[in-house]
Design a protein around this motif. Structure first.
Motif, PDB file in Angstrom:
ATOM      1  N   LEU A  66       0.822  -1.208   0.000  1.00  0.00           N
ATOM      2  CA  LEU A  66       0.000   0.000   0.000  1.00  0.00           C
ATOM      3  C   LEU A  66       0.856   1.258   0.000  1.00  0.00           C
ATOM      4  O   LEU A  66       0.479   2.284  -0.566  1.00  0.00           O
ATOM      5  N   SER A  72      -0.637  -5.333   2.634  1.00  0.00           N
ATOM      6  CA  SER A  72      -1.986  -5.748   2.985  1.00  0.00           C
ATOM      7  C   SER A  72      -2.162  -7.265   2.909  1.00  0.00           C
ATOM      8  O   SER A  72      -2.433  -7.916   3.898  1.00  0.00           O
ATOM      9  N   GLN A 112      -4.700  -8.701   1.780  1.00  0.00           N
ATOM     10  CA  GLN A 112      -6.111  -8.975   2.023  1.00  0.00           C
ATOM     11  C   GLN A 112      -6.869  -8.887   0.697  1.00  0.00           C
ATOM     12  O   GLN A 112      -6.562  -8.041  -0.144  1.00  0.00           O
ATOM     13  N   ALA A 149     -10.142  -4.111   5.974  1.00  0.00           N
ATOM     14  CA  ALA A 149      -8.749  -4.478   6.196  1.00  0.00           C
ATOM     15  C   ALA A 149      -7.931  -4.341   4.927  1.00  0.00           C
ATOM     16  O   ALA A 149      -6.742  -4.020   4.967  1.00  0.00           O
ATOM     17  N   ALA A 150      -8.559  -4.590   3.764  1.00  0.00           N
ATOM     18  CA  ALA A 150      -7.839  -4.471   2.494  1.00  0.00           C
ATOM     19  C   ALA A 150      -7.412  -3.035   2.246  1.00  0.00           C
ATOM     20  O   ALA A 150      -6.414  -2.782   1.575  1.00  0.00           O
ATOM     21  N   GLU A 151      -8.168  -2.076   2.779  1.00  0.00           N
ATOM     22  CA  GLU A 151      -7.845  -0.669   2.566  1.00  0.00           C
ATOM     23  C   GLU A 151      -6.587  -0.244   3.306  1.00  0.00           C
ATOM     24  O   GLU A 151      -5.950   0.739   2.939  1.00  0.00           O
ATOM     25  N   GLY A 152      -6.248  -0.928   4.367  1.00  0.00           N
ATOM     26  CA  GLY A 152      -5.081  -0.552   5.149  1.00  0.00           C
ATOM     27  C   GLY A 152      -4.395  -1.776   5.701  1.00  0.00           C
ATOM     28  O   GLY A 152      -4.746  -2.916   5.379  1.00  0.00           O
ATOM     29  N   SER A 153      -3.409  -1.561   6.541  1.00  0.00           N
ATOM     30  CA  SER A 153      -2.700  -2.671   7.165  1.00  0.00           C
ATOM     31  C   SER A 153      -2.206  -2.235   8.535  1.00  0.00           C
ATOM     32  O   SER A 153      -1.899  -1.061   8.754  1.00  0.00           O
ATOM     33  N   LEU A 167      -5.108   0.140  11.801  1.00  0.00           N
ATOM     34  CA  LEU A 167      -4.870   0.027  10.362  1.00  0.00           C
ATOM     35  C   LEU A 167      -4.536   1.404   9.815  1.00  0.00           C
ATOM     36  O   LEU A 167      -5.218   2.388  10.121  1.00  0.00           O
ATOM     37  N   GLU A 200      -3.292   3.611   6.072  1.00  0.00           N
ATOM     38  CA  GLU A 200      -3.340   3.504   4.612  1.00  0.00           C
ATOM     39  C   GLU A 200      -2.110   4.101   3.939  1.00  0.00           C
ATOM     40  O   GLU A 200      -1.787   3.752   2.812  1.00  0.00           O
TER      41      GLU A 200
END
Length: 368
Positions: free
Chosen positions: A280, A294, A296, A304-308, A329, A331
């Motif tokens: 990301l 990510s 995800q 969760a896919a939007e951040g880590s 999380l 981004e």
């Protein structure tokens, strides 16, 4: 589709509309071997506090740190694309980079860069095909000053990012043969063209996988560079010697899963629900590479896919040295290694707003 992915899809369509057919060359490279991210690394638990939760960010895509300033690149803000804060207390200072086509204004900004040689903040405007620069103030009594721009160098429709170093600008491109080059007065000098084979479908699809929102970073001394992959997780490490670029190490963790967008020439990829998002954001120092990864899928956990909550740290030989486990999380982020601080952007589900965080870590504890 989440707000984050709507933005990514919108950008893909816009950028693909800039392409023209140039032909392609076939690469005889061997397909890469993917390995899992190491699980036995030393792990730091990193506490965080909120620096600013009142500024109305729209889509904060990148954080740059310079001196005592935190510069947030807010791509979709309709007024200005840069918002500047104090790194000490998160206090908002000013905005710069108004949307428009006048002097000092931008329409379609790409990832910004900072050139310390003249305190300039610069970005490439993909719509106007020009390099737009601002001089950051030295003190609180100064104001931001619009500098100059270079317009319409050859093949400028193909730029995805510019990176400042020592008064010059390197270019990351996305159409063969330009992967990396150097911006000159009215042209771009191609320095590097090859791509590792993350997918064996064809050369155009492979090139597009690498160029779907990559992060490209160059060290302050201009001798090392990294580029990340977003559709599938990969990092490629380079050395630079007098504008000669050499690929040194490839770290490939997640194979790309994608679709081909119909009607694009050259072929261009997009995400699907099963896509495992990769890197990301990535930041670097002279010693380490910090990768926010990510892995995800968009269907398993869209938020969760939007951040880590994990930043994986590697040295410049590609060896993993530590994993930072964050309390939130994030981004995008910026690293102040000397003070053990990370500045990250997190989305708060309760308020529906972004929050600027300060996160503590200790690089002295990294595995050497």
């Amino acid at each position: 589709m989440t707000k984050y992915m709507v933005c990514k899809y919108f950008l893909t369509i816009v950028i693909s509309g800039l392409f023209v057919w140039t032909g392609c060359t076939s690469d005889d490279h061997t397909a890469v071997t993917f390995t899992s991210l190491p699980e036995s690394l030393p792990e730091q638990l990193c506490a965080s506090d909120i620096l600013n939760d009142s500024y109305p960010f729209v889509y904060p895509e990148q954080i740059l740190r310079y001196d005592s300033l935190l510069i947030v690149f807010d791509f979709l803000d309709r007024e200005s694309v840069f918002h500047v804060f104090s790194d000490r207390d998160g206090r908002f200072l000013y905005s710069v980079g108004r949307k428009g086509n006048g002097p000092g204004e931008v329409i379609m900004p790409t990832s910004p860069t900072i050139d310390p040689t003249d305190r300039s903040l610069a970005l490439w405007d993909a719509r106007q095909k020009r390099l737009v620069r601002f001089r950051l103030p030295v003190s609180s009594n100064d104001s931001v000053r619009y500098l100059d721009y270079r317009q319409n160098p050859q093949n400028s429709s193909y730029f995805s990012q510019i990176i400042a170093h020592d008064g010059s600008y390197y270019v990351a491109g996305h159409v063969d043969p330009l992967r990396f080059g150097k911006l000159e007065q009215d042209s771009v000098r191609v320095l590097y063209s090859d791509y590792p084979l993350l997918t064996s479908e064809d050369a155009e699809a492979n090139r597009s996988v690498w160029n779907y929102f990559p992060c490209t970073r160059i060290t302050r001394d201009g001798r090392k560079m990294v580029q990340s992959c977003y559709v599938g997780a990969a990092l490629e490490l380079f050395s630079i010697d007098k504008d000669r670029i050499q690929s040194d190490t490839l770290l490939a963790f997640t194979p790309p899963i994608y679709r081909i967008i119909e009607g694009t020439r050259p072929r261009w990829v997009g995400t699907i629900d099963e896509t495992l998002l990769g890197v990301l954001d990535v930041q670097i120092s002279d010693r380490y590479i910090y990768a926010l990864i990510s892995q995800q899928s968009l269907t398993s956990d869209p938020l969760a896919a939007e951040g880590s909550a994990y930043i994986h740290v590697f040295d410049w030989s590609g060896r993993p040295v530590c994993r930072l486990k964050l309390s939130r999380l994030i981004e995008c982020f910026s690293v102040d290694e000397s003070h053990g601080l990370i500045y990250g952007m997190a989305f708060d589900e309760e308020s529906g707003e972004y929050q600027l965080l300060r996160i503590n870590f200790n690089s002295d504890d990294f595995q050497l």
